[in-house]
Design a protein around this motif. Structure first.
Motif, PDB file in Angstrom:
ATOM      1  N   MET A  24      41.483 -43.932  34.621  1.00  0.00           N
ATOM      2  CA  MET A  24      40.850 -44.554  35.774  1.00  0.00           C
ATOM      3  C   MET A  24      40.425 -43.450  36.739  1.00  0.00           C
ATOM      4  O   MET A  24      41.155 -42.472  36.916  1.00  0.00           O
ATOM      5  CB  MET A  24      41.779 -45.527  36.493  1.00  0.00           C
ATOM      6  N   THR A  25      39.259 -43.633  37.343  1.00  0.00           N
ATOM      7  CA  THR A  25      38.786 -42.696  38.355  1.00  0.00           C
ATOM      8  C   THR A  25      38.530 -43.449  39.657  1.00  0.00           C
ATOM      9  O   THR A  25      38.276 -44.652  39.654  1.00  0.00           O
ATOM     10  CB  THR A  25      37.484 -41.986  37.930  1.00  0.00           C
ATOM     11  N   SER A  26      38.580 -42.719  40.748  1.00  0.00           N
ATOM     12  CA  SER A  26      38.285 -43.337  42.036  1.00  0.00           C
ATOM     13  C   SER A  26      36.791 -43.620  42.119  1.00  0.00           C
ATOM     14  O   SER A  26      35.979 -42.938  41.485  1.00  0.00           O
ATOM     15  CB  SER A  26      38.710 -42.422  43.185  1.00  0.00           C
ATOM     16  N   LEU A  32      41.305 -37.515  42.218  1.00  0.00           N
ATOM     17  CA  LEU A  32      40.071 -38.242  41.899  1.00  0.00           C
ATOM     18  C   LEU A  32      40.206 -39.154  40.694  1.00  0.00           C
ATOM     19  O   LEU A  32      39.372 -40.029  40.479  1.00  0.00           O
ATOM     20  CB  LEU A  32      38.948 -37.238  41.628  1.00  0.00           C
ATOM     21  N   GLY A  33      41.224 -38.924  39.878  1.00  0.00           N
ATOM     22  CA  GLY A  33      41.399 -39.731  38.686  1.00  0.00           C
ATOM     23  C   GLY A  33      42.782 -39.556  38.120  1.00  0.00           C
ATOM     24  O   GLY A  33      43.540 -38.663  38.523  1.00  0.00           O
ATOM     25  N   ALA A  73      45.995 -45.958  44.861  1.00  0.00           N
ATOM     26  CA  ALA A  73      44.690 -46.084  45.521  1.00  0.00           C
ATOM     27  C   ALA A  73      43.550 -46.073  44.498  1.00  0.00           C
ATOM     28  O   ALA A  73      42.489 -46.656  44.745  1.00  0.00           O
ATOM     29  CB  ALA A  73      44.500 -44.958  46.539  1.00  0.00           C
ATOM     30  N   ILE A  74      43.765 -45.434  43.354  1.00  0.00           N
ATOM     31  CA  ILE A  74      42.749 -45.407  42.294  1.00  0.00           C
ATOM     32  C   ILE A  74      42.840 -46.643  41.415  1.00  0.00           C
ATOM     33  O   ILE A  74      41.830 -47.282  41.120  1.00  0.00           O
ATOM     34  CB  ILE A  74      42.902 -44.121  41.443  1.00  0.00           C
ATOM     35  N   ILE A  75      44.045 -46.994  40.994  1.00  0.00           N
ATOM     36  CA  ILE A  75      44.157 -48.071  40.005  1.00  0.00           C
ATOM     37  C   ILE A  75      44.057 -49.466  40.625  1.00  0.00           C
ATOM     38  O   ILE A  75      43.621 -50.394  39.952  1.00  0.00           O
ATOM     39  CB  ILE A  75      45.421 -47.930  39.127  1.00  0.00           C
ATOM     40  N   GLU A  76      44.418 -49.616  41.891  1.00  0.00           N
ATOM     41  CA  GLU A  76      44.361 -50.958  42.496  1.00  0.00           C
ATOM     42  C   GLU A  76      42.964 -51.566  42.444  1.00  0.00           C
ATOM     43  O   GLU A  76      42.805 -52.698  41.975  1.00  0.00           O
ATOM     44  CB  GLU A  76      44.878 -50.962  43.938  1.00  0.00           C
ATOM     45  N   PRO A  77      41.904 -50.870  42.902  1.00  0.00           N
ATOM     46  CA  PRO A  77      40.590 -51.515  42.864  1.00  0.00           C
ATOM     47  C   PRO A  77      40.122 -51.828  41.437  1.00  0.00           C
ATOM     48  O   PRO A  77      39.423 -52.824  41.217  1.00  0.00           O
ATOM     49  CB  PRO A  77      39.649 -50.526  43.543  1.00  0.00           C
ATOM     50  N   VAL A  78      40.513 -51.000  40.481  1.00  0.00           N
ATOM     51  CA  VAL A  78      40.123 -51.255  39.090  1.00  0.00           C
ATOM     52  C   VAL A  78      40.835 -52.503  38.578  1.00  0.00           C
ATOM     53  O   VAL A  78      40.218 -53.368  37.945  1.00  0.00           O
ATOM     54  CB  VAL A  78      40.435 -50.022  38.204  1.00  0.00           C
TER      55      VAL A  78
END
Length: 160
Positions: free
Chosen positions: A82-84, A60-61, A16-21
């Motif tokens: 990576m952070t959310s 959160l990260g 969920a954190i790394i996908e948008p990045v």
């Protein structure tokens, strides 16, 4: 906030954190269409130690730490963070950066090197500089930014 080793039970939260990045394609030289399984295999690769930053039961990260090279270069580590989006501006990246430096030192690494910090990622560059990293190399036009075209990347380094 606690920073702890990640487990496979954290995979969904890490995704969920790394996908948008990854999908944004602005800061990592990864395929923007990378599938979940491939992305998690990359992040949790056998050559990496993976950590998560957690507060109130929410991750959160995440960051990983690994040797940057083998053999004669194995005393220098490399890391990725990576952070959310929800954690932006809350000190999560700084906490993970400090944690990674301390952990790397405890593991016997003598230095940390970031091989490819995208030049438009000014928040990361500012953070790394505030933590003692110096830009030791410039890679002109090395990153194909989705909106900025070909932008520079930096190699950043610090002794630990």
């Amino acid at each position: 906030m606690i920073i702890r080793p990640a487990t496979q039970a954290d995979a969904a939260a890490v995704w969920a954190i790394i996908e948008p990045v990854i999908r944004a394609g602005e800061t990592y030289a990864l395929d923007r269409d990378m599938r979940e399984g491939d992305a998690l295999a990359y992040w949790f690769g056998a050559d990496k130690e993976v950590f998560v930053a957690e507060a109130g039961g929410t991750i959160l990260g995440t960051y990983y730490l690994r040797a940057n090279q083998a053999g004669g270069g194995a005393h220098v580590c490399n890391a990725g963070y990576m952070t959310s989006a929800a954690a932006t501006g809350r000190g999560v990246a700084r906490a993970m950066g400090l944690h990674s430096i301390d952990h790397a030192k405890a593991r016997g690494f003598r230095a940390m090197q970031f091989n490819f910090v995208v030049g438009t990622n000014v928040r990361a560059i500012g953070l790394w500089r505030s933590l003692g990293f110096e830009a030791v190399g410039l890679l002109p036009g090395a990153f194909a930014h989705p909106t900025g075209g070909f932008v520079d990347a930096l190699v950043m380094f610090r002794a630990i």
